[in-house]
Design an enzyme around this catalytic site. Structure first.
Site, PDB file in Angstrom:
ATOM      1  N   ASP A 147       0.817  -1.210   0.000  1.00  0.00           N
ATOM      2  CA  ASP A 147       0.000   0.000   0.000  1.00  0.00           C
ATOM      3  C   ASP A 147       0.858   1.271   0.000  1.00  0.00           C
ATOM      4  O   ASP A 147       2.090   1.226  -0.069  1.00  0.00           O
ATOM      5  CB  ASP A 147      -0.948  -0.030   1.203  1.00  0.00           C
ATOM      6  CG  ASP A 147      -2.337   0.508   0.869  1.00  0.00           C
ATOM      7  OD1 ASP A 147      -2.443   1.376  -0.017  1.00  0.00           O
ATOM      8  OD2 ASP A 147      -3.314   0.069   1.510  1.00  0.00           O
ATOM      9  N   TRP A 191      -2.890   3.456  -5.982  1.00  0.00           N
ATOM     10  CA  TRP A 191      -4.090   4.234  -6.301  1.00  0.00           C
ATOM     11  C   TRP A 191      -3.998   5.006  -7.626  1.00  0.00           C
ATOM     12  O   TRP A 191      -4.628   6.049  -7.793  1.00  0.00           O
ATOM     13  CB  TRP A 191      -4.428   5.208  -5.172  1.00  0.00           C
ATOM     14  CG  TRP A 191      -4.211   4.667  -3.803  1.00  0.00           C
ATOM     15  CD1 TRP A 191      -4.463   3.394  -3.364  1.00  0.00           C
ATOM     16  CD2 TRP A 191      -3.669   5.370  -2.667  1.00  0.00           C
ATOM     17  NE1 TRP A 191      -4.128   3.264  -2.039  1.00  0.00           N
ATOM     18  CE2 TRP A 191      -3.632   4.458  -1.581  1.00  0.00           C
ATOM     19  CE3 TRP A 191      -3.232   6.677  -2.475  1.00  0.00           C
ATOM     20  CZ2 TRP A 191      -3.163   4.820  -0.325  1.00  0.00           C
ATOM     21  CZ3 TRP A 191      -2.768   7.036  -1.219  1.00  0.00           C
ATOM     22  CH2 TRP A 191      -2.733   6.108  -0.168  1.00  0.00           C
ATOM     23  N   GLY A 192      -3.184   4.530  -8.548  1.00  0.00           N
ATOM     24  CA  GLY A 192      -3.078   5.170  -9.847  1.00  0.00           C
ATOM     25  C   GLY A 192      -2.197   6.392  -9.887  1.00  0.00           C
ATOM     26  O   GLY A 192      -2.134   7.085 -10.917  1.00  0.00           O
ATOM     27  N   ASP A 212      -9.956   4.088  -4.355  1.00  0.00           N
ATOM     28  CA  ASP A 212     -10.727   2.921  -3.934  1.00  0.00           C
ATOM     29  C   ASP A 212     -12.124   2.900  -4.555  1.00  0.00           C
ATOM     30  O   ASP A 212     -12.764   3.940  -4.745  1.00  0.00           O
ATOM     31  CB  ASP A 212     -10.863   2.895  -2.411  1.00  0.00           C
ATOM     32  CG  ASP A 212      -9.553   2.575  -1.724  1.00  0.00           C
ATOM     33  OD1 ASP A 212      -8.575   2.247  -2.419  1.00  0.00           O
ATOM     34  OD2 ASP A 212      -9.500   2.661  -0.484  1.00  0.00           O
TER      35      ASP A 212
END
Length: 473
Positions: A147, A191-192, A212
Site C-alpha cells: 500500500d 491508487w493510480g 478505492d
C-alpha cells in the site's frame, strides 16, 4: 549506494514486464478488506476459504486468499519483526498458510511502503528485506499487496514513488535468488498515482489505476472511464488493477454487477471477490466464458475502446464512459458494449470499427452471457433493448467471405472524403447515403462535433495563454 544504482538502472531501462515466473495472468481470489475491514481473525479466514472451495469458486479460478490490513500487533517485536496479532491469529500465520495451502489455495498478505499501514500498523519502510523474508520464508505467503500510506518525509526518503516501491521489489527479487524459490506475486496498491501503467510493470505484476472502489454504479462508471485511457497497458506479467470486485454488494443491480464483472474481466484486471454469496452473484462470478478471456493463455491484452458512443471519442466523463470495446482472444474477437444510460436502449456497431475484425468477411457471434450462438452476421450487429447499465459481451469468429455484391462497396469510408473507395480501374464507389448506413452517418456527425469542439478548445487555450504571457511581461 547499491540501492540507488538499482533504482537509477530501473528508471533508465525499457518498460518490460517483470517476467519472473509468477503473475503471467491476472490473479483471482478473495480479499478481506471491503467485506470485513479490520474485523478479521483466523477462523473467519479459514471458514471463508472453505466456502470458496465448497461453492466451486476455487475450481473457477479464485485461488488466492488475501489478508489485508490489521492482522498484526501495533509494534514490531524486540528483534524488529512484524508479529501477528496474538488474539486474532493465536495459531500463527504459518499455521494459517499451511491450512490454506492444504485446501489447494494460495495465500496473500499485506504491507505498506511507508512507516505504517493505512490503519497505522507497522509498514515496511527501511525493513523491506526483513519483511520480505518474514512474509515469504517464515510465514509462507505467495502474494504481497503493498500500500501507499504513511509516506516518509522527503528529507528522509529522498526518492519518488518509483524508488519507494523499488525497495520492496528489489528485496523480493533478492530473496528469490538467494533461496531458489519462486518470488511472491507483487501487487502495487498506489491508487493510480504517477501513471503506474508506464513503469509499474518493471517492479510488480499488478498496479492499482484509481482510488478505492465503492459499491455503487457511479463508482463503477468512474473507474471504467479512467481506465479507458490506459486499458492498453495490461499484458502478460503486468496488469492494470481496477480494484476489488463489488459484485452483489451495496445497491448495485444485477445488471450493474454483470457489467462490473465483465469490464474487470475483459480488461484483464485481477478478479478479487468479497461479496456475500447469493445464487445470482455466484452465477456472475463463475461465468466460465468471461473468465476464460480474463485467463487466456495465448492473448495477454484486454479490450480497449473503439468508440465512446454517447460522448465524442476520448471524452473524459465519469458518468458516461466509453461504450464500445474490442480485443483479441485465442478463440476470436471480443466485443463489449455498455449501456451507460439509466434506461434500456439498443447498442450497435459496425465490423469496420474494430481493428481486430476483417473487412469483407462475415462473423459468427456468440453471446457470452446467454451462452448462445446468435448466428452469422455481415458488416455489423445490433443488440436490442440492453437493460439500464447493462452489458453485452460477444465472441466473434470468422465465418468466411461476406456475400458477393453487397453495397456499399466499402464498409468503411473516411468521413472527410468522398474519394476514398475505388476499384482497380479508378472508378469511385459512392459514399452510402443516410438510409443505407445510420451508423456511418452518426459516426461522421460525432467526428465533426468532436473536431469542432477540439478546435474551439484549442483557440480558447491560446487566448488564455496569450493573456497569461502578458501578465508576466
Amino acid at each position: 549506494m547499491m540501492r540507488l544504482l538499482l533504482t537509477i538502472s530501473l528508471l533508465l531501462s525499457p518498460v518490460l514486464a517483470l517476467d519472473n515466473g509468477v503473475g503471467r495472468l491476472p490473479f483471482m481470489g478473495f480479499n478481506t478488506w471491503n467485506a470485513y475491514y479490520c474485523h478479521i481473525d483466523e477462523s473467519l479466514i479459514l471458514n471463508t476459504a472453505k466456502l470458496i472451495v465448497s461453492l466451486g469458486l476455487a475450481d473457477a479460478g479464485y485461488e488466492y486468499m488475501n489478508i489485508d490490513d490489521c492482522y498484526s500487533e501495533k509494534e514490531r517485536n524486540s528483534a524488529g519483526d512484524i508479529v501477528e496479532s496474538s488474539t486474532r491469529f493465536p495459531s500463527g500465520m504459518r499455521n494459517l498458510t499451511d491450512r490454506l495451502h492444504d485446501l489447494g489455495l494460495k495465500a496473500g498478505i499485506y504491507s505498506d511502503s511507508g512507516w505504517f499501514t493505512c490503519q497505522l500498523y507497522p509498514g515496511s519502510f527501511q525493513n523491506e528485506d526483513r519483511d520480505a523474508k518474514l512474509f515469504r520464508d517464515t510465514w509462507n505467503f505467495d502474494l504481497l499487496k503493498f500500500d501507499n500510506c504513511a509516506v516518509p518525509h522527503d528529507e528522509v526518503i529522498r526518492e519518488g514513488m518509483i524508488g519507494r516501491y523499488s525497495r520492496m521489489a528489489n528485496a523480493l527479487s533478492a530473496l528469490s535468488k538467494s533461496t531458489g524459490r519462486d518470488p511472491m506475486l507483487f501487487s502495487l496498491c498506489q491508487w493510480g498515482r504517477l501513471e503506474p501503467w508506464l513503469w509499474a510493470r518493471r517492479l510488480g505484476h499488478t498496479w492499482r489505476t484509481t482510488d478505492d472502489i465503492s459499491s455503487k454504479w457511479s463508482s463503477i462508471a468512474k473507474i471504467i472511464n479512467q481506465n479507458s485511457f490506459h486499458a492498453w497497458a495490461s499484458d502478460f506479467y503486468g496488469h492494470n488493477d481496477l480494484d476489488i470486485l463489488e459484485v452483489g454488494n451495496g445497491k448495485l443491480t444485477n445488471e450493474e454487477s454483470k457489467t462490473h464483472f465483465t469490464v474487470w474481466a475483459l480488461m484483464k484486471s485481477p478478479l478479487l471477490i468479497l461479496t456475500k454469496i447469493s445464487d445470482a452473484t455466484l452465477q456472475i462470478l463463475t461465468n466460465k466464458e468471461i473468465i476464460a478471456i480474463n485467463q487466456d493463455p495465448i492473448i495477454g491484452t484486454g479490450v480497449t475502446p473503439f468508440r465512446w458512443g454517447y460522448r465524442p471519442n476520448y471524452t473524459n466523463d465519469p458518468k458516461y464512459p466509453a461504450q464500445y470495446w474490442s480485443g483479441e482472444s485465442q478463440n476470436g474477437t471480443v466485443i463489449m458494449m455498455i449501456n451507460v444510460h439509466s434506461r434500456s436502449t439498443d447498442l450497435q456497431f459496425s465490423f469496420s470499427e474494430s481493428p481486430w475484425l476483417r473487412l469483407g468477411r462475415q462473423y459468427a457471434i456468440r453471446d457470452l452471457w446467454t451462452h448462445t450462438d446468435n448466428g452469422t452476421f455481415v458488416r455489423g450487429f445490433t443488440a436490442r433493448a440492453v437493460p439500464a447499465h447493462g452489458v453485452v459481451a460477444l465472441l466473434l469468429q470468422d465465418a468466411g467471405d461476406e456475400p458477393a455484391g453487397l453495397e456499399p462497396k466499402c464498409a468503411f469510408y473516411e468521413w472527410w472524403s468522398a474519394d476514398w473507395c475505388y476499384d482497380h480501374n479508378r472508378v469511385q464507389a459512392p459514399n452510402p447515403n443516410p438510409a443505407d448506413s445510420e451508423v456511418f452517418w452518426n459516426l461522421r456527425a460525432m467526428d465533426f462535433v468532436y473536431s469542432a469542439s477540439s478546435a474551439f478548445e484549442y483557440l480558447l487555450r491560446r487566448i488564455v495563454l496569450i493573456g497569461l504571457r502578458r501578465d508576466y511581461m
